[in-house]
Structure formats: structure tokens, C-alpha cells
Design an enzyme around this catalytic site. Sequence first.
Site, PDB file in Angstrom:
ATOM      1  NE  ARG A 191     -14.336   7.014  13.645  1.00 40.91           N
ATOM      2  CZ  ARG A 191     -14.904   5.886  13.225  1.00 40.91           C
ATOM      3  NH1 ARG A 191     -14.374   5.210  12.234  1.00 40.91           N
ATOM      4  NH2 ARG A 191     -15.991   5.414  13.796  1.00 40.91           N
TER       5      ARG A 191
ATOM      6  CB  CYS B  46     -10.263   1.356  16.232  1.00 39.85           C
ATOM      7  SG  CYS B  46      -9.938   0.648  14.607  1.00 39.85           S
TER       8      CYS B  46
ATOM      9  CB  CYS C 126      -0.913  -0.001   1.214  1.00 43.20           C
ATOM     10  SG  CYS C 126      -1.742  -1.592   1.451  1.00 43.20           S
TER      11      CYS C 126
ATOM     12  CB  CYS D 185       0.748   1.684   4.486  1.00 47.39           C
ATOM     13  SG  CYS D 185       0.642   1.087   6.189  1.00 47.39           S
TER      14      CYS D 185
ATOM     15  CB  CYS E  81     -13.509  -0.934  15.951  1.00 49.39           C
ATOM     16  SG  CYS E  81     -13.144  -0.812  14.189  1.00 49.39           S
TER      17      CYS E  81
ATOM     18  CB  CYS F 218     -15.715   0.962  10.250  1.00 46.33           C
ATOM     19  SG  CYS F 218     -14.672   2.428  10.185  1.00 46.33           S
TER      20      CYS F 218
END
Length: 329
Positions: A261, A97, A57, A60, A129, A189
Site C-alpha cells: 500500500r 480501516c 510515538c 504521531c 480493517c 496488515c
Amino acid sequence: MSQEKKHTKGELLSIYNLPFLDLLYKAASVHREFNDANEVQVSSLLSIKTGGCSEDCGYCPQAARYHTDIEVHKLMTVSQVSEAADKAKASGASRLCMGAAWREVRDNSDFDRVLEMVKVVNAKGMEVCATLGMLTEPQAQKLADAGLYAYNHNIDSSEEQYKKIITTRNYDDRLNTIKNVRKAKVTVCSGGIIGMGESIEDRMGMLMTLINLTPQPESVPINALVAVAGTPLENQPLVPIWDMVRMIATTRIVMPKTVVRLSAGRTHMNLEGQALCFMAGANSIFAGDKLLTTPNPEFSADMEMFSILGLKPREAFKKSTKNKTAELI
Ligand code: SAM
Ligand code: DTB
Ligand code: SF4
């Protein structure tokens, strides 16, 4: 039964491109009609396994192949997580989370430990989460049985842009995990990132994918790229606050009841900018001075922001305060 109105891509583009004040006014009106506009859900992020990820990614810092200066860390213990959850709860977070830098969940002792973590945090009365990468249906079911409330799995961008940012998996892999989460009756989510060099069409393409999920995600994180040195996207310019407000406003208009969010990127936003995001319909943040590996505003600064703006944190497990359907938007 889903009663959500599905917009077309053309409609989305026209909404996003409205004169700024018209867009803000429309989004704020929708937000007030469906939600308590002064209530903001507070989530706390905890990186339970950091770095060393096999994926590529482009945004990231935790991908093993990029040379970033994060501290790699193996899976935390259950008691470390329990302690972190206590702290998060004491500071007003209703949701924890837990993020792991995994491509996918494997059926091994690490997963068993994560299931324990879910049980322990759930027992504290917090919404739990997790964001652990790809999941099979039985894995999603095990997480559900342990008490998982939500699973975060972002689609990140449009399908076309996704291919330019990640090559080690595809858009359908993402959608498949989201399906598995739904089958296990865990809330979804899913959102994305702006500022990766995508066009406005791509941003609206991402929203099209989200609104066409049935049912739509219960929460949609909108992240502004945190450009981290050593990643392929390190030189991307900062997302203008106007783009962030437009993106949040459009998301709110097309998904009136979802929790939107205001996620990564707040350290570069001033209080006025964040106030515009709340006005436009953002009703959740990540609080705590760290996201997963990058900084987030200081807890005390966020508390001051809540006090200045008269915002109140939402209680755990509370649904949208206004019981309207979204048919008429
Ligand atoms: N490995 C799992 C996965 O990819 O689903 C979970 C963790 S991953 C870090 C969770 C999400 O964080 C990503 O899907 C992405 O949307 C977001 N993210 C990661 N790095 C980011 C960055 N530099 N800026 C903004 N958002 C980021
Ligand atoms: C989401 O949409 N944003 C959070 C959470 N879901 C997992 C992660 C943001 C990560 C920002 C980069 C970092 O701190 O490593
Ligand atoms: Fe790994 Fe998730 Fe980072 Fe991609 S976003 S490199 S899957 S931790």
C-alpha cells in the site's frame, strides 16, 4: 504451507541499491508475474477515536503529550461509522480501516461498540480493517467473530530505530499483537514509515522482520512520514520520491504476492511519482480527502489519476489474480 523465499539482509540491501531503472524493471516484472498490474485496492480510513493517546510515538500527531492542532474526539457512534462506510463504499472503497488512538484495547463498553461497528460494516459487504493498538488473543478472537477481515499493526521501522522513535512500548509488544491477530485467523496488515531519520539498513531491517513473519503479512503499508508541527519529527525533510519508489520496489520483489500500500505522504507526490510507485508494485492506496488526522489527495484527483493511468479498483475479498507461488524469485 508457506512457500515464500526468504531473502537475507545483504540481498535486500543489494536489491534496494540497484541502479534505479534496473530496480524498477525487476520489481515491475515480479509484480506483473504475480498480480494484475492495473488493479489497485482502494481503502478508506476512518478515525473512530481521535487524539489523546498515552503513547509517545515520535511521528504521531495523536499523542497527548505533543502539542499539535488536531481535534480530539471520543469514540464515534455506530451509526456515524455506518454512514461513513456507506459513503466510502459509494466512492469505490472495498475496505474500511477504522483507526483508534489507543495504546491498547481494553475490555470495556468502547470495545463492545467497536465490535458492533465491525459487524455493521461487514454486513455491507466491505472488508473491515481496524487499527486499535495492542490486542490480546481473546480480543483478537472477538474481533474475528464480529467479522474483522484485517488488523493493521505497523512495526514502523527496524528494531534499532524503533527504540529511538517510541519508548512507551517495544518491538516485541508489536510482534506479539501480530501473533495474536494471526492466531485468531484475521489477516495481517503491517508495514512502516520511511523518512524518520532512519538509514537504508533500518529500512531493510524492517523488511527483514516482515518477510520472516510466517506467514508474511497479507498487506504491507509503506508510509512516507507526514511531518506534523508539534511532534518531535516535525522538522524531518520530505521523503524523496526516489526513496519511496525504491522502498516499494524492494518490498514487491521480496514479497511478490502481498498487497503493497502506497500509504501516507501522497499529497506531496505528483502523478508521475505515484505512477512510478504503481509501476514498482504498489497495488493499494488510501482514498478519501483525509487519512486519520492529516490531508490526503482529493477524491476527485484520485479518480482522475485512476482514469489517466487506466487503473481499476479491486473488488472486496478478491485474492491476488494470478495463482502463482513465490518460490522462484
Ligand atoms: N494507535 C494504533 C497504533 O499505534 O497501532 C493505531 C493508529 S496509528 C495512527 C497507525 C499507524 O499510522 C502507525 O503505526 C504509523 O505507522 C502510522 N502513522 C501515524 N502517524 C503517522 C505520520 N505522521 N506519518 C506517517 N504515518 C503515520
Ligand atoms: C497506515 O499504515 N497508515 C495509516 C493507517 N495505516 C492507519 C495511517 C496514516 C496516518 C498518517 C497521519 C495521520 O493522518 O494522522
Ligand atoms: Fe497512539 Fe497509535 Fe499515535 Fe502511537 S501511533 S501515539 S499508539 S495513536
